[in-house]
Design an enzyme around this catalytic site. Structure first.
Site, PDB file in Angstrom:
ATOM      1  CB  CYS A 118      -0.948   0.109   1.175  1.00 40.98           C
ATOM      2  SG  CYS A 118       0.178  -0.045   2.758  1.00 40.98           S
ATOM      3  CG  HIS A 160      15.917   0.745  -1.070  1.00 39.28           C
ATOM      4  ND1 HIS A 160      15.501   1.082  -0.499  1.00 39.28           N
ATOM      5  CD2 HIS A 160      15.563   0.054  -2.360  1.00 39.28           C
ATOM      6  CE1 HIS A 160      14.437   1.293  -0.707  1.00 39.28           C
ATOM      7  NE2 HIS A 160      14.226   0.663  -1.760  1.00 39.28           N
TER       8      HIS A 160
END
Length: 227
Positions: A118, A160
Site C-alpha cells: 500500500c 536498499h
C-alpha cells in the site's frame, strides 16, 4: 542549531534541481559509514566527506547519456517517502503477472521482481548494458512523472533491499508484514519464470537478514504492519 544534514540539504538544493535526486543522494550520504567516521572528527570533515559523495554521484549521472545502467542488479521505486497517495495509486501495477512477463521481455533484462504494497511499488531487476532505463520507466509507469521514480544501482540497490527487508524503510519502522510481501513477490516471480540465480540469491539473503534483525533486536516490538 544547524546540523550536518541541514548544511547538506542547502548544498544539494543549490547543486541539484530534482528534489527526488536530492533525497536519493542524501540517503546515500546518511548511510555511508565513511561520512560518520569523518563527522566524529569534526562537522567540517564530515561535510567534506559527504560532498565527495555528491560530486561522485553527479559525475556518474553525467556519464549516463542514454539512460542505460551498468550490468547487475538495480531498483526502480516509488514510495510513501516522497509520493502522495494519489501518485502511488497512479503507479500501481494491476496485472503483476503480465507486467513481469513484459519486463522480462524488455531489452537488457534477465531477471525481474515486483514488490508492491500500500505504501510502495518497487521493481528489482538484473540488467545488462542494453537496458535503457528511460524507455523502461515510460512503459512501466506511463501515468507517473519520471522524476518520481527513485533509482538505485548495484551496491545501493542491495543496501536498499536489506533496509526494506529489515523494516527500516517502512512507514512504521520494524513492521513485520514486509517480509511476507517480499516472499510473495519472490513466489510470483518464480511462477512467471522471471527470477534467476542472482536476484534470487539477493532476495533470499535479504529475507534472512530481515528475520535475523527481528530476532536479535527489538526493532519490531509494538509495531503495526504498514508496508
Amino acid at each position: 542549531m544547524v546540523t550536518l544534514q541541514d548544511k547538506l540539504r542547502t548544498i544539494l538544493k543549490k547543486r541539484i534541481g530534482s528534489q527526488l535526486e536530492r533525497r536519493r543522494i542524501l540517503e546515500i550520504i546518511i548511510n555511508d559509514q565513511g561520512v560518520w567516521a569523518e563527522l566524529a572528527r569534526s562537522d567540517d570533515a564530515g561535510l567534506q566527506a559527504a560532498l565527495k559523495i555528491v560530486e561522485n554521484e553527479r559525475l556518474t549521472a553525467s556519464d549516463d547519456t542514454r539512460g542505460s545502467y551498468v550490468n547487475g542488479i538495480c531498483n526502480l521505486s516509488i514510495t510513501h517517502k516522497w509520493a502522495s497517495l494519489n501518485e502511488l495509486e497512479c503507479a500501481r501495477i494491476d496485472n503483476v503477472e503480465g507486467a513481469l512477463k513484459a519486463m522480462h521481455a524488455a531489452a537488457g533484462v534477465s531477471e525481474c521482481v515486483i514488490v508492491q504494497t500500500c505504501n510502495r511499488i518497487e521493481v528489482y531487476l538484473n540488467v545488462t548494458n542494453e537496458f535503457d532505463v528511460s524507455t523502461f520507466v515510460a512503459r512501466l509507469f506511463p501515468s507517473v512523472p519520471p522524476e518520481l521514480i527513485g533509482r538505485y544501482e548495484a551496491r545501493e540497490s542491495l543496501r536498499h533491499l536489506m533496509r526494506l527487508a529489515s523494516g527500516l524503510d517502512s512507514m512504521i519502522v520494524g513492521e513485520d508484514q514486509i517480509l511476507g510481501q517480499l516472499k510473495e513477490a519472490v513466489e510470483m516471480a518464480r511462477k512467471e519464470d522471471t527470477l534467476g540465480p542472482d536476484l534470487g540469491l539477493a532476495l533470499s539473503k535479504a529475507i534472512k537478514a530481515g528475520k535475523r534483525v527481528r530476532t536479535e533486536t527489538q526493532i519490531n516490538r509494538g509495531s503495526v504492519s504498514v508496508g
